[in-house]
Design an enzyme around this catalytic site. Structure first.
Site, short mmCIF file in Angstrom:
data_model
loop_
_atom_site.label_atom_id
_atom_site.label_comp_id
_atom_site.label_asym_id
_atom_site.label_seq_id
_atom_site.Cartn_x
_atom_site.Cartn_y
_atom_site.Cartn_z
N ARG A 77 0.85 -1.18 0.00
CA ARG A 77 0.00 0.00 0.00
C ARG A 77 0.89 1.24 0.00
NH1 ARG A 77 -1.97 -3.75 3.65
NH2 ARG A 77 -4.09 -4.53 3.25
N TYR A 122 -9.62 -10.92 -7.29
CA TYR A 122 -8.76 -10.81 -8.48
C TYR A 122 -8.99 -11.95 -9.46
CZ TYR A 122 -6.55 -7.29 -5.61
OH TYR A 122 -6.34 -6.18 -4.83
N ARG A 172 -1.33 -1.72 -6.87
CA ARG A 172 -1.44 -2.91 -6.01
C ARG A 172 -2.38 -3.93 -6.65
NH1 ARG A 172 -1.36 -4.73 -0.47
NH2 ARG A 172 -3.39 -5.44 0.28
N LYS A 219 -1.82 -2.85 7.70
CA LYS A 219 -3.24 -2.83 8.05
C LYS A 219 -3.54 -3.99 9.00
CE LYS A 219 -7.76 -2.32 5.83
NZ LYS A 219 -8.46 -2.25 4.52
N HIS A 236 -3.52 2.54 -5.37
CA HIS A 236 -4.07 1.20 -5.15
C HIS A 236 -4.24 0.45 -6.47
CE1 HIS A 236 -4.91 -0.50 -1.27
NE2 HIS A 236 -5.97 -1.15 -1.71
N HIS A 261 -3.66 -9.98 3.18
CA HIS A 261 -5.08 -10.18 3.43
C HIS A 261 -5.29 -11.22 4.52
CE1 HIS A 261 -6.20 -8.76 -0.92
NE2 HIS A 261 -6.01 -7.77 -0.09
#
Length: 347
Positions: A160, A326, A294, A185, A291, A317
């Site tokens: 990020r 994706y 990414r 995150k 983003h 994640h």
């Protein structure tokens, strides 16, 4: 003026104790209590600013009445106004609700039954904007340094934007060709690859950063910001080379929390402007943001046959279902299914 907090009532069995007030000191203003609680729980500066905004907005919306005097009807009226009149997104709506729940639970010490009954709006799952490899190449070529290096790092690692800008010298391992992403995150660390094609440029960038670090050292400037209470335990750790930014800002600035003048990392707005300019120069008609790089990283890895669990770990994640978005992008990008209209025309 911000509303003042009246004397706290005795906590009931269904509430958490409110923040204590030291004897002989005046009760701090409500917004100051919210700010103190957020910092005590190590929330980020951005979350602090957002929560304070929503709490202030909520109080003003109800005629500056104290939140202790308000209940579920007032909370729902405020959230309904945001949805119906302001037409905020579901993410913004959820952020406002989270701020109010934090106010009641963590600051006022109230865990009331109606707080569990407020429903959050569902968030639509949108397919992310993804660039093709030629589009990524053209975009990166149109960007100036050092923002081109930052953008290449985002596309090359899947980090990020703030993860890249907050990168410390000690977390770049040229020997193993890995980068350690700290406090990402969810306050989790992870490891991503260091692209071999970026090693030389990153070494040059770190050499440039060392010049600024030495300048600050000679001028006896305050060290860079370090996480949580580390500076209390090791007062000079922020002045060490390992903790210095890989992408330091060219000028000193005032820390918004402590008021200390120190060197921050590059501001994210610089990359936003460089991406917008680069997209304009290359004629891209897709939405392009940090983003997007990414998203493109993840999609291109899957196209190359990388296992989805590996992509999940690289992106950080928690749940593989988040990474699965994706695979839907790949289906759209493939376009391999023939339309019945094509066979009709051929006939």
């Amino acid at each position: 003026m911000h509303p003042s907090l009246p004397p706290s009532p005795p906590p009931s069995s269904s509430s958490r104790p409110a923040l204590p007030v030291l004897p002989g000191r005046p009760t701090p203003r409500l917004l100051d209590q919210v700010r103190d609680r957020l910092r005590y729980m190590h929330y980020s500066l951005r979350t602090e600013q957002a929560y304070l905004y929503w709490v202030r907005f909520f109080i003003h919306f109800h005629g500056r009445r104290h939140p202790r005097e308000l209940g579920p009807a007032e909370v729902e009226a405020f959230l309904s106004m945001l949805a119906a009149e302001r037409r905020v997104s579901s993410a913004t709506h959820n952020q406002a609700l989270s701020a109010l729940l934090f106010l009641y639970r963590e600051v006022l010490g109230a865990e009331l039954p109606w707080m569990q009954q407020i429903r959050r709006p569902s968030q639509a799952r949108r397919l992310p904007s993804v660039l093709t490899r030629p589009e990524v190449h053209a975009l990166l070529q149109a960007m100036p340094e050092p923002m081109r290096l930052v953008a290449r790092l985002l596309y090359g690692t899947g980090m990020r934007l703030l993860e890249a800008l907050r990168l410390r010298v000690k977390d770049v391992d040229f020997d193993r060709h890995v980068i350690v992403v700290r406090e990402a995150k969810g306050n989790k660390d992870r490891v991503v690859m260091l692209p071999h094609s970026l090693a030389g440029e990153l070494r040059a960038q770190i050499a440039h950063a060392r010049v600024l670090w030495q300048l600050d050292h000679r001028q006896e400037q305050a060290g860079v910001d370090v996480p949580h209470a580390l500076a209390n335990k090791y007062p000079r750790v922020g002045q060490t080379w390992g903790w210095f930014w890989v992408f330091p800002a060219p000028a000193l600035s005032t820390d918004p929390r402590s008021g200390v003048v120190r060197r921050h990392h590059l501001h994210e707005e610089r990359l936003h402007r460089a991406l917008k300019s680069g997209a304009g120069q290359t004629g891209l008609d897709k939405r392009v943001s940090a983003h997007t790089l990414r998203h493109s990283f993840a999609t291109h890895l899957l196209q190359a046959g990388t296992d989805i669990r590996t992509v999940q770990e690289l992106l950080g994640h928690s749940d593989v279902s988040t990474t699965m978005i994706y695979t839907h992008v790949l289906k759209v990008a493939a376009g391999g299914t023939a339309s019945p209209l094509d066979s009709l025309v051929a006939a």
